[in-house]
Design an enzyme around this catalytic site. Sequence first.
Site, short mmCIF file in Angstrom:
data_model
loop_
_atom_site.label_atom_id
_atom_site.label_comp_id
_atom_site.label_asym_id
_atom_site.label_seq_id
_atom_site.Cartn_x
_atom_site.Cartn_y
_atom_site.Cartn_z
CG ASP A 12 4.41 -1.80 -1.66
OD1 ASP A 12 4.83 -2.82 -1.07
OD2 ASP A 12 3.54 -1.06 -1.18
CB SER A 13 0.68 -4.48 -2.10
OG SER A 13 1.04 -3.92 -0.84
CE1 TYR A 44 -1.64 -6.53 -4.37
CE2 TYR A 44 0.55 -7.47 -4.62
CZ TYR A 44 -0.52 -6.78 -5.16
OH TYR A 44 -0.46 -6.35 -6.46
N GLY A 45 -1.72 -8.54 2.01
CA GLY A 45 -1.48 -9.39 3.18
C GLY A 45 -2.64 -10.28 3.58
CB CYS A 75 5.73 -5.67 -1.87
SG CYS A 75 4.23 -6.38 -1.16
CG ASN A 76 8.72 -7.32 3.60
OD1 ASN A 76 8.58 -6.10 3.60
ND2 ASN A 76 9.83 -7.90 4.02
CB THR A 77 2.90 -9.49 1.00
OG1 THR A 77 2.74 -9.10 2.37
CG2 THR A 77 1.82 -10.48 0.65
CB CYS A 185 4.92 -5.00 6.13
SG CYS A 185 3.80 -4.16 4.96
CB THR A 186 7.87 -1.92 2.23
OG1 THR A 186 6.72 -2.25 1.45
CG2 THR A 186 8.99 -2.92 1.92
CG HIS A 187 2.35 -0.54 3.51
ND1 HIS A 187 2.61 -1.52 2.58
CD2 HIS A 187 1.42 0.28 2.92
CE1 HIS A 187 1.89 -1.32 1.49
NE2 HIS A 187 1.16 -0.22 1.66
#
Length: 254
Positions: A12-13, A44-45, A75-77, A185-187
């Site tokens: 992930d970012s 990253y977004g 990480c979706n981004t 977003c995984t956050h």
Amino acid sequence: MNQKGDYIGVFDSGVGGISVLRHLRKLLPNERFLYYGDSANAPYGRRTTAQVQELTLAAAERMMKYGLKALVVACNTATAAAIQALRQTYGNLIVIGIEPALKPAVDQFPGGRIGVMATQVTLREEKFDSLLHRYENAATIAKIPAPGLVELVEAGKADTAEAEALLTDILSPWAGKLDALVLGCTHYPFAVRVIRQLLGPRLVLIDGGEGTARETKRRLEQAGLLHDGPGEILWQNSAENDEILALCQTLLNQ
């Protein structure tokens, strides 16, 4: 250093992918996970697609040195910007991405009102645009960018007055207007309490972590690569400080 290909890499970012790691560990308790967060370069977004691709490929190269049998891009981004490049680079590796869980939302609320909250990169990429077009006639779908939320999660402030103030600005226009909110977003799952407080307890929140974990298990079973314990999590982070590693443990057990 492990060279046998025992680990499932989870990338992930930053710390957001831990929301996916929780699902993975629950479904695959006997597996050995290598979690790598690129917190030094988060978020990253707000980066360009080329920058996200470069950072993601660099992280994957670093993780491969530990011996991976699969790589989960939690990480979706990074998935939106770099999943194809990863699959081309590591053609023999199981590479699994994550995308906004729009299909489950539409299946649950056909003809309904669905918001997709995600980073600017995820919402602008062709991968999400293709996903959106696939379901745009099945529901009313709204893009909801959430700049600043990743940074708060990275700082351990997902459940604070600061997060509430930020999310009030982002979500107040949508109060009472949605049937479901996709956390793209995984956050974002770490801010669920504040989101529910603002949008109400009846709103259905959906994220792609569980589906990603199920797909990972399916692919490993198919390839005969399941591990028979004991389970392990090896933590790596580009920020390389004790505070970020402590936050990782906190979020895992939250």
